[in-house]
Every structure is written in structure tokens, then in C-alpha cells.
Write a protein that holds these residues in place. Structure first.
Motif, PDB file in Angstrom:
ATOM      1  N   THR A  32       0.796  -1.056  -0.136  1.00 45.02           N
ATOM      2  CA  THR A  32       0.116  -0.086  -0.005  1.00 45.02           C
ATOM      3  C   THR A  32       1.111   1.313  -0.043  1.00 45.02           C
ATOM      4  O   THR A  32       1.761   1.460   1.041  1.00 45.02           O
ATOM      5  CB  THR A  32      -0.761  -0.007   1.161  1.00 45.02           C
ATOM      6  OG1 THR A  32      -1.716  -1.111   1.274  1.00 45.02           O
ATOM      7  CG2 THR A  32      -1.843   1.138   1.337  1.00 45.02           C
ATOM      8  N   PRO A  33       0.780   2.316  -1.064  1.00 50.92           N
ATOM      9  CA  PRO A  33       1.509   3.353  -0.925  1.00 50.92           C
ATOM     10  C   PRO A  33       1.346   4.041   0.242  1.00 50.92           C
ATOM     11  O   PRO A  33       0.321   4.202   0.908  1.00 50.92           O
ATOM     12  CB  PRO A  33       1.075   4.189  -2.034  1.00 50.92           C
ATOM     13  CG  PRO A  33       0.336   3.194  -3.048  1.00 50.92           C
ATOM     14  CD  PRO A  33      -0.216   2.059  -2.213  1.00 50.92           C
ATOM     15  N   ALA A  34       2.601   4.660   0.942  1.00 51.66           N
ATOM     16  CA  ALA A  34       2.660   5.308   2.278  1.00 51.66           C
ATOM     17  C   ALA A  34       1.757   6.718   1.964  1.00 51.66           C
ATOM     18  O   ALA A  34       1.825   7.326   0.881  1.00 51.66           O
ATOM     19  CB  ALA A  34       3.859   5.598   2.696  1.00 51.66           C
ATOM     20  N   VAL A  35       0.777   6.931   3.067  1.00 50.57           N
ATOM     21  CA  VAL A  35       0.158   8.117   3.238  1.00 50.57           C
ATOM     22  C   VAL A  35       1.280   9.221   3.224  1.00 50.57           C
ATOM     23  O   VAL A  35       1.988   9.261   4.058  1.00 50.57           O
ATOM     24  CB  VAL A  35      -0.749   8.204   4.145  1.00 50.57           C
ATOM     25  CG1 VAL A  35      -1.545   9.477   4.133  1.00 50.57           C
ATOM     26  CG2 VAL A  35      -1.539   7.055   3.909  1.00 50.57           C
ATOM     27  N   GLY A  36       1.112  10.418   2.197  1.00 48.49           N
ATOM     28  CA  GLY A  36       2.048  11.613   2.578  1.00 48.49           C
ATOM     29  C   GLY A  36       3.245  11.398   1.516  1.00 48.49           C
ATOM     30  O   GLY A  36       3.438  12.162   0.956  1.00 48.49           O
ATOM     31  N   GLY A  37       3.562  10.347   1.676  1.00 45.21           N
ATOM     32  CA  GLY A  37       4.805  10.011   0.819  1.00 45.21           C
ATOM     33  C   GLY A  37       6.201  10.477   1.105  1.00 45.21           C
ATOM     34  O   GLY A  37       6.329  11.115   2.268  1.00 45.21           O
ATOM     35  N   ASP A  38       7.092  10.445   0.123  1.00 50.05           N
ATOM     36  CA  ASP A  38       8.429  11.012   0.313  1.00 50.05           C
ATOM     37  C   ASP A  38       8.689  12.606   0.333  1.00 50.05           C
ATOM     38  O   ASP A  38       7.899  12.951  -0.763  1.00 50.05           O
ATOM     39  CB  ASP A  38       9.650  10.407  -0.510  1.00 50.05           C
ATOM     40  CG  ASP A  38      10.784  10.875  -0.198  1.00 50.05           C
ATOM     41  OD1 ASP A  38      11.397  11.797  -1.111  1.00 50.05           O
ATOM     42  OD2 ASP A  38      11.547  10.669   0.569  1.00 50.05           O
ATOM     43  N   THR A  39       9.103  13.320   1.097  1.00 56.44           N
ATOM     44  CA  THR A  39       9.221  14.622   1.140  1.00 56.44           C
ATOM     45  C   THR A  39       9.777  15.272  -0.317  1.00 56.44           C
ATOM     46  O   THR A  39       8.931  16.053  -0.873  1.00 56.44           O
ATOM     47  CB  THR A  39      10.126  15.264   2.117  1.00 56.44           C
ATOM     48  OG1 THR A  39       9.737  15.020   3.339  1.00 56.44           O
ATOM     49  CG2 THR A  39      10.115  16.921   2.048  1.00 56.44           C
ATOM     50  N   ASP A  40      10.864  14.516  -0.723  1.00 57.88           N
ATOM     51  CA  ASP A  40      11.309  14.935  -2.136  1.00 57.88           C
ATOM     52  C   ASP A  40      10.343  14.655  -3.371  1.00 57.88           C
ATOM     53  O   ASP A  40      10.216  15.243  -4.322  1.00 57.88           O
ATOM     54  CB  ASP A  40      12.637  14.340  -2.533  1.00 57.88           C
ATOM     55  CG  ASP A  40      13.723  14.997  -1.584  1.00 57.88           C
ATOM     56  OD1 ASP A  40      13.778  15.968  -1.087  1.00 57.88           O
ATOM     57  OD2 ASP A  40      14.956  14.179  -1.490  1.00 57.88           O
ATOM     58  N   ALA A  41       9.635  13.310  -3.064  1.00 59.47           N
ATOM     59  CA  ALA A  41       8.837  13.079  -4.115  1.00 59.47           C
ATOM     60  C   ALA A  41       7.650  14.258  -4.051  1.00 59.47           C
ATOM     61  O   ALA A  41       7.073  14.481  -4.828  1.00 59.47           O
ATOM     62  CB  ALA A  41       7.972  11.682  -3.982  1.00 59.47           C
ATOM     63  N   ASN A  42       7.121  14.476  -2.815  1.00 62.60           N
ATOM     64  CA  ASN A  42       5.932  15.562  -2.753  1.00 62.60           C
ATOM     65  C   ASN A  42       6.607  16.832  -3.407  1.00 62.60           C
ATOM     66  O   ASN A  42       5.540  17.485  -4.043  1.00 62.60           O
ATOM     67  CB  ASN A  42       5.572  15.741  -1.320  1.00 62.60           C
ATOM     68  CG  ASN A  42       4.752  14.415  -0.821  1.00 62.60           C
ATOM     69  OD1 ASN A  42       4.489  13.639  -1.360  1.00 62.60           O
ATOM     70  ND2 ASN A  42       4.894  14.612   0.636  1.00 62.60           N
ATOM     71  N   ALA A  43       7.920  17.365  -3.158  1.00 64.38           N
ATOM     72  CA  ALA A  43       8.312  18.521  -3.782  1.00 64.38           C
ATOM     73  C   ALA A  43       8.353  18.355  -5.162  1.00 64.38           C
ATOM     74  O   ALA A  43       7.945  19.252  -5.934  1.00 64.38           O
ATOM     75  CB  ALA A  43       9.493  18.766  -3.297  1.00 64.38           C
ATOM     76  N   TYR A  44       8.655  17.391  -5.918  1.00 62.95           N
ATOM     77  CA  TYR A  44       8.810  16.868  -7.329  1.00 62.95           C
ATOM     78  C   TYR A  44       7.379  17.144  -7.926  1.00 62.95           C
ATOM     79  O   TYR A  44       7.287  17.611  -9.066  1.00 62.95           O
ATOM     80  CB  TYR A  44       9.391  15.770  -7.406  1.00 62.95           C
ATOM     81  CG  TYR A  44       9.728  15.457  -8.859  1.00 62.95           C
ATOM     82  CD1 TYR A  44      10.628  16.244  -9.815  1.00 62.95           C
ATOM     83  CD2 TYR A  44       9.467  14.296  -9.483  1.00 62.95           C
ATOM     84  CE1 TYR A  44      10.701  15.896 -10.938  1.00 62.95           C
ATOM     85  CE2 TYR A  44       9.668  13.797 -10.555  1.00 62.95           C
ATOM     86  CZ  TYR A  44      10.488  14.780 -11.564  1.00 62.95           C
ATOM     87  OH  TYR A  44      10.731  14.599 -12.729  1.00 62.95           O
ATOM     88  N   GLN A  45       6.428  16.508  -7.175  1.00 62.73           N
ATOM     89  CA  GLN A  45       4.970  16.514  -7.656  1.00 62.73           C
ATOM     90  C   GLN A  45       4.501  17.845  -7.437  1.00 62.73           C
ATOM     91  O   GLN A  45       3.999  18.372  -8.954  1.00 62.73           O
ATOM     92  CB  GLN A  45       4.128  15.821  -7.068  1.00 62.73           C
ATOM     93  CG  GLN A  45       2.627  15.589  -7.321  1.00 62.73           C
ATOM     94  CD  GLN A  45       2.852  14.896  -8.839  1.00 62.73           C
ATOM     95  OE1 GLN A  45       3.583  14.269  -9.206  1.00 62.73           O
ATOM     96  NE2 GLN A  45       1.726  15.397  -9.514  1.00 62.73           N
ATOM     97  N   LYS A  46       4.955  18.903  -6.557  1.00 65.88           N
ATOM     98  CA  LYS A  46       4.377  20.065  -6.398  1.00 65.88           C
ATOM     99  C   LYS A  46       4.850  20.958  -7.701  1.00 65.88           C
ATOM    100  O   LYS A  46       4.383  21.838  -8.443  1.00 65.88           O
ATOM    101  CB  LYS A  46       4.869  20.595  -5.193  1.00 65.88           C
ATOM    102  CG  LYS A  46       4.337  22.144  -5.066  1.00 65.88           C
ATOM    103  CD  LYS A  46       4.670  22.683  -3.582  1.00 65.88           C
ATOM    104  CE  LYS A  46       4.249  23.899  -3.200  1.00 65.88           C
ATOM    105  NZ  LYS A  46       4.698  24.384  -1.956  1.00 65.88           N
TER     106      LYS A  46
END
Length: 429
Positions: A32-46
Motif C-alpha cells: 500500500t503506498p505510504a500516506v504522505g509519501g517522501d518529502t522529495d517526491a512531494n516537492a517534485y510533484q508540486k
């Protein structure tokens, strides 16, 4: 040994399939994908979302579970249906003109902003066509280089040291085979910067170059994606040649027309077509122009496409087309291989491979919101179904030379192995 178009016995197929399935198969649970995810991944997606929002030629359809990206003020109709569709539109107060068509579809252009998915829904309603067949119509879908698509976490490339040189004993793998790579193009300096991996592996052409940068040395979100993919293909089959074509901009955005155009520019000797890209379609119907374009490729060729990184079973196109070998990603853990949390999956997926790869990249800096700037010097580590796909394309080329096979026969050989997981297909080592 059969020639390039020869038929294979079941015994020969199973023997050659050992080249493709190097790891034991087994049914393993999907993480199951982690809720919130990796900080760098979130920044990349943003950062990717911001770039996408700034693109005036992209619109979003946001109904949950049915999301798509599409070109504004465009509708595609099968050539055979275009005239009556245009008449229907004009009779219902939608003035349209005929634009440039491609791959068996006519492009109908609206003179104002229009709810294209809504119009397509009306045109697909049988009640609008009493006594007539329903026309084949669709939005002009936007396709994305994977991974960043429709809210999937995605991961940015990470800085990595130089790759060791290729093993000279493997130069026979893929020798004489050309893999076409429809992607962001290739870095202008790829051959000179990576002489051991990419030098002499392709014919440099101006229209194949990846623009890479937003400005100066600041990389766009997927600048260098095509160069990375080319390196993964060559690692899987060090003797193979590649033919890079630009189907996506350096942000990773393209559409059905740009992919069809890139396919048409590939050299005639291309036998394996690598599409590390994809998109969702309205009502999950197959993309008509992509299906048409792939249908006219030689029957001895193979098309390999990424299954996507959204972590769902929703079919992604062109991967979900019957003509295409769809590739998901797995991850290496201390306990062994497991499905990658962000990889798409489903019975429409044919194969899987490690998604995290160390490959040839570019020079430049990648700033991410709230994160340290990443400075690249020609190599990177990146994860996603894009790179699992590139590995499978290379292994197909290796199977071709090992068995004297056509690309299609190599595909049959690869898929003869037992499925590693019901929703991930054959594991390609």
C-alpha cells in the motif's frame, strides 16, 4: 535455429525465456503506498503540478476515477465519422473547423473554450444517432512522460556517480537491433559526455535534441528523461543501437499527435519501440490514434510501454492496448523483490522489472520547492515504470540476438514464462 520470422517450438520458447526471467516468480502481496509519501517526491510533484498549471494548452477533467488531461478546443473523430460529427456539432451550436488530421482521425477545432469531455459524452450517446452507428470520437488526450501523471507521487532523479564502463563481453547482446525511443529526445552532448555508453549508439539529429532547460542550466521537470532511458536500454543490451525521437517537451508533456509524429520519424530499421510515457483516456476507452498508429507497424516488431506510476489498476494508454507489452515496476527490499508501491498494475500488465535504475543523465540543476537544489553531472538514479520499460526493451533486443528472433518472437518468448504476480506479469531480470 529459426530465422528472424521463424516459428518457435514450445520447448525452444521456454529455454530462451530463461534469459528474460532471471528471478524466481511467486505471488506476492501488493504494498500500500505510504500516506504522505517522501518529502522529495512531494516537492517534485508540486513542482510538476505548477509547471502543468502554467501550460495554457492543457485542460483537466477532474471527475474522481475518470480524470484525464486533454488539449483545449479540440475533438478527434475517426475519419469515416468526421463529416457527420461536424454536422451534428454545427447543428447544436458548436461551430467547428477542420484541422490537421493524423493516424486516421480528423481534428475538429472549436472557436471558443468548450467542455470537450461533455461534448464527447453527448456524441457517444446512441440516442443522438437513431438508425446510425455511434461515431468514434474522443478528446485529444495529453500524455505524460512517466513518472508524473494525474497526482501520482513520482520521484525526482537523484545525483549518482559515474557508471562503470560496459562489459566488453556483452557487446553482442542486441547487436544489429535498433530500439526506437519516443521520449523527451536526447541531450545534445550525450554521445560525447557518455562515449562508452551512448557514443556511436545513435545518429545525432537536430530534431531529436532534448531542450532540457527552463533557463540557463535549470532543468525542466523531465529534462534528460530520454537520455536516461537510452542509457537503461544500453545497459540491458550493450550492443543495441537506439533511435531517439522527441515526443514530449522537457516538462514531460506531449499528446497523441506528438507521439504519433515521433513514431513516424523513427528509422525503418527500428524493431523495438520504447514508449516510457502514457495517459488516461475518457471513460478508459482505447486511444484511437495510438491504436491506429501502432496497428500499421510491422507485425514482426514489438512495442513496449510503461504501465504508469499512479499506483492503481486503471488502464493507462498505450500500455493497455493489446498490441503493446505493458511494463510495471518492482522494488528491491531486504526481503526480496516486491511490487513498487507507485506502479500501476492489473491483468492488462504483461511484465515487470526493477524500476529504480542508475543511468546516463545530463548536466544541470533541479530546484525543488523547499528542498536543496540537486546538481547533476551526467549520471543519476531514478525510479519508475519508465525505466522498467527501458530495461525490458533492452532485454527484448538481447533475446533477438540470442535466438535469431524477430522482435515479436522475442516478445512471445519473454511472455512464455509464468507470471511472477497476477497483476504484474512476467518478471524480467
Amino acid at each position: 535455429m529459426p530465422g528472424p520470422t521463424g516459428r518457435l517450438s514450445r520447448r525452444r520458447i521456454l529455454a530462451l525465456s530463461a534469459l528474460a526471467a532471471a528471478v524466481p516468480f511467486g505471488v506476492v502481496p501488493r504494498p500500500t503506498p505510504a500516506v504522505g509519501g517522501d518529502t522529495d517526491a512531494n516537492a517534485y510533484q508540486k513542482a510538476f503540478e505548477a509547471a502543468l498549471a502554467a501550460d495554457q494548452n492543457v485542460r483537466r477533467y477532474t471527475v474522481p476515477g475518470r480524470e484525464i488531461l486533454y488539449r483545449p478546443r479540440q475533438l478527434l473523430a475517426a475519419d469515416i465519422d468526421a463529416k457527420r460529427v461536424a454536422t451534428w456539432l454545427r447543428n447544436h451550436d458548436y461551430p467547428v473547423t477542420v484541422g490537421a488530421g493524423f493516424a486516421g482521425v480528423t481534428r475538429l477545432l472549436f472557436d471558443r473554450e468548450t467542455d470537450i469531455p461533455g461534448v464527447v459524452g453527448k456524441l457517444r450517446d446512441p440516442r443522438q444517432w437513431p438508425g446510425q452507428p455511434v461515431p468514434a470520437v474522443q478528446p485529444h488526450h495529453v500524455l505524460i512522460g512517466l513518472g508524473n501523471i494525474m497526482g501520482n507521487p513520482g520521484t525526482p532523479p537523484r545525483v549518482a556517480p559515474a557508471l562503470p564502463p560496459p562489459d566488453p563481453t556483452r557487446f553482442g547482446e542486441g547487436a544489429g537491433v535498433t530500439v526506437g525511443i519516443c521520449d523527451t529526445g536526447i541531450w545534445q552532448q550525450a554521445g560525447s559526455y557518455h562515449p562508452q555508453w551512448l557514443g556511436g549508439a545513435y545518429l545525432p539529429q537536430l530534431d531529436d535534441e532534448d531542450p532540457l532547460y527552463v533557463h540557463t542550466d535549470v532543468l525542466a521537470m523531465q529534462g534528460g528523461h530520454g537520455t536516461f532511458v537510452a542509457g537503461v536500454v544500453r545497459q540491458a543490451a550493450p550492443g543495441v543501437r537506439v533511435d531517439p525521437e522527441q515526443a514530449l517537451d522537457p516538462t514531460g508533456v506531449g499528446d497523441e499527435a506528438t507521439v504519433v509524429a515521433a513514431l513516424s520519424r523513427l528509422a525503418p530499421q527500428v524493431s523495438v519501440f520504447n514508449l516510457s510515457l502514457g495517459g488516461y483516456t475518457l471513460d478508459d476507452q482505447p486511444s484511437l490514434p495510438l491504436a491506429n498508429a501502432l496497428a500499421v507497424l510491422p507485425t514482426t516488431s514489438a512495442v513496449v510501454a510503461a504501465a504508469g506510476n499512479a499506483g492503481t489498476s486503471r488502464p493507462l494508454w498505450p500500455a493497455a492496448l493489446d498490441r503493446v507489452l505493458a511494463v510495471a515496476a518492482v522494488s528491491q527490499t531486504s526481503g526480496g523483490l516486491v511490487p513498487a508501491a507507485d506502479s500501476c498494475f492489473g491483468p492488462w500488465v504483461d511484465a515487470c522489472a526493477l524500476g529504480e535504475r542508475h543511468s546516463t543523465y545530463v548536466e544541470g540543476q533541479l530546484p525543488l520547492p523547499g528542498r536543496p537544489v540537486r546538481l547533476f553531472h551526467g549520471f543519476a538514479i531514478w525510479a519508475g515504470t519508465s525505466f522498467a520499460t527501458a530495461h525490458v526493451s533492452g532485454r527484448l533486443a538481447a533475446l533477438m540476438t540470442a535466438g535469431g528472433l524477430s522482435a515479436d518472437a522475442a516478445r512471445t518468448t519473454l511472455l512464455a514464462a509464468p507470471r511472477w504476480h497476477p497483476d504484474y506479469g512476467v518478471l524480467v531480470g
